[in-house]
Write an enzyme that holds these catalytic residues in place. Structure first.
Site: not given
Ligand code: GAR
Length: 231
Positions: A115, A179
């Site tokens: 998430h 990331a």
């Protein structure tokens, strides 16, 4: 007892997607290294037109489109498909549906999600916009075990991304996504190496090391040398 990787045994991973599939691609890229201890053995999409599904098919991965007309029917078909492929770990990678509670329970501590926020902050939709609206200096992404509540469950790993004054949702999402592409393959590796376990609702990772230094945003100004200019 030898670890999975040492025994040359690759964890069989099933991936659930709804769209672009860039995290799926990052996982596939990691698996291309034959020393990586996991392999993507199955991909399921709830959208027939998902670019990630087309990519998985072109990469020769056993893939299926399962329409999500009803939670339970979707879960039952995904369950059969994954069991048939001998799946040991399910990765949600941009899967944008709420899963049936029975399916979540059946895969308890064997299903993970990524998430794009530092959970428990900003669950749900548009977490990058939520972060910008809140004015946080840092946000990032989280990989966690899946529980019935949306974007909740024991946190395995997080990556921090600094927000910038000129950020909009697109620019921040792009930095978080890059990331994500590092974090997800790392977590799958740690699980495949059997280093990760849930103890009393929290995740313990064998051999885990935290960064030593705090990150500041804005950064401190560069230090001036106390000797420079002295005579
Ligand atoms: C990723 O940013 C992922 O973290 C997010 O959807 C995007 C999917 O991108 N997932 C969620 O928001 C789940 N709550 P991708 O299809 O390119 O991997």
């Amino acid at each position: 007892m030898p670890r999975r990787a040492e025994a040359m045994f690759r964890l069989r991973v099933g991936v659930l997607i709804s769209g672009r599939g860039s995290n799926l691609r990052a996982l596939l890229a990691a698996c291309a290294d034959t020393t990586y201890p996991a392999e993507i053995a199955a991909v399921v999409s709830d959208r027939a037109e998902a670019p990630g599904l087309a990519f998985a098919q072109s990469a020769g991965i056993c893939s299926a489109f399962i329409p999500h007309h009803a939670q339970q029917a979707f879960a039952a078909q995904a369950e059969v498909f994954f069991r048939h492929q001998g799946i040991q770990l399910v990765c949600l990678a941009g899967f944008m549906r709420v899963l049936d509670a029975g399916f979540v329970e059946a895969w308890r501590d064997r299903m993970i999600n990524i998430h794009p926020s530092l959970l428990p902050a900003f669950p749900g939709l548009h977490p990058q916009s939520q972060a910008l609206a809140a004015g946080v200096r840092f946000t990032g992404c989280t990989v966690h075990y899946v529980r019935p509540e949306v974007d909740a469950g024991p946190i395995i790993a997080q990556a921090v991304v600094a927000t910038r004054a000129d950020d909009d949702e697109t620019s921040l999402s792009a930095r978080i996504l890059s990331a994500e592409h590092r974090l997800y393959p790392l977590v799958v590796r740690l699980i495949a190496e059997e280093r990760v376990q849930v103890v009393a609702g929290k995740v313990e990772i064998e051999g885990w090391q935290a960064p030593r230094r705090a990150m500041l945003n804005p950064r401190e100004p560069p230090r001036k040398s106390p000797v420079r200019g002295w005579s």
